[in-house]
Design a protein around this motif. Sequence first.
Motif: not given
Ligand code: PHE
Length: 458
Positions: A22-23, A25-28, A102, A106, A228-231, A234, A236, A323, A326
């Motif tokens: 989940s963590a 993702g595109l963000g990382s 999201i 996403y 955002f990157t650690l989700s 929200m 999750a 991600s 999740s």
């Molecule tokens: N963590 C995911 C990312 O880095 C995005 C995400 C945010 C997923 C919130 C789940 C909840 O892309």
Amino acid sequence: MNQEKREHWKSQIGFILASAGSAIGLGSIWRFPYITGEYGGGAFVIVYLVCIVLIGIPVMLCEFALGRRTQRDPVGAYAALSGNNRFWKLVGFMGVASGFIILAYYSVVGGWTIAYTLKSLTGQIAQFTTPDSAWQEFLSFTAHPLWPLFFHAVFMVLCVAVVYGGVRKGIERVNDVLMPALFVILIAMIIRALTLPGAGAGVEFFLKPDFSKLTAKAWLIAIGHGFFTLSLGMGAMITYGSYVDRKTDLWSATLWIIFLDTAVSMMAGLAIFPVVFAMGADPAGGPGLIFKVLPAVFNKMPGGTYLWSTLFFFLLVIAALASGLSLLEVVTAHLVDKGYDRKKTAVWAGFLIFLLGIPCSLSFGVLSEYKIFGRNFFDTLDYFAANILLPLGGLLVCVFVGWVWGSSHSFHEIASGSEEVHEHKHKWLKCWSFFVRYLTPLAMAVVFIVSAGVMKVE
Ligand code: PHE
């Protein structure tokens, strides 16, 4: 509390891999390398690590503890520990709504990554030898009224298919395969990148510390990104935490998840920048780097014209999918806990999220002229979720755990299953209270005020 009936992760590793999925993702993969290069290289990495310790670890622990204690979805979790208080239920609901919102946009980007994997496989990407031609292709692909929608649908179907299978047979099983695959691809890419002649300049751009770039803004970007990157913020991790049994060590799981996410972010930078520099391209930002620079760059890479671009886009698909599912699970879990059937819910939720994603996708084409306060529909949802809902959710989860549920109750939850925490109980409890009652909420309040645009920071 339906403790006996609830499905649990088969193993601690399964739980760690799913949460790391989940963590990561595109963000990382595309955002972290870029902001690191932009905001001070190695110096930014230090700032990022500090933010993770101050905020990432405590908030993740709060969410896991809340989930495991109540064995419920975010709304049920807040309700159970607040005596059914309406305000806190609304906070839980905000998390479910964030997941819905999201995932809508996403999934559009997830669809692009699937399309680009196929374009790489069929050799189409190989035609773009300059960043400009690659960019033109990207613009015309995303502006097309049908293809991006088709791939957005494919991405949603994949998420639904996994969530449909449930916690063990769906989410855990898929992540057990996807996450190791992601690591293998990333390591292969790093080896290829670092052995290119001229790779050193890329590593230097990525990691050379420049302390003059550590402005207040850099700190905020680091915190916002960490969230955002650690989700976080929200629900999750509340949801994934609700599938954890009492024997699991939440403390060490949290450290592992954060370590894996950070490691992948750093590795992505080491896989991308050496290639960009070795091929003499410009390290542009954000989606530009991925869809403009990289296709052109991969085509010049020795060792298989489109092998590397296929691998890279496939890596993005894996990251986005783990991600995305999740996010869908948060929405599904909420309705399942209300008594609905998991399979039907997954399909319906996926379908409704797909519908909300349609205008997001069309924001790059026929709807590009429609603006809400100067932003297209896609950017509006992203702004609202990433700058308002997540920081607010993070602030409130901390306030709830520190003040309403209480730092000592929540601490007992974290200590159960963790020998390490148990052993130094007294010292750790003090530290936990200080973080969760004062330090972390205060830091989150500042982030929320700034990111919601109430205060400006340069
Ligand atoms: N963590 C995911 C990312 O880095 C995005 C995400 C945010 C997923 C919130 C789940 C909840 O892309």
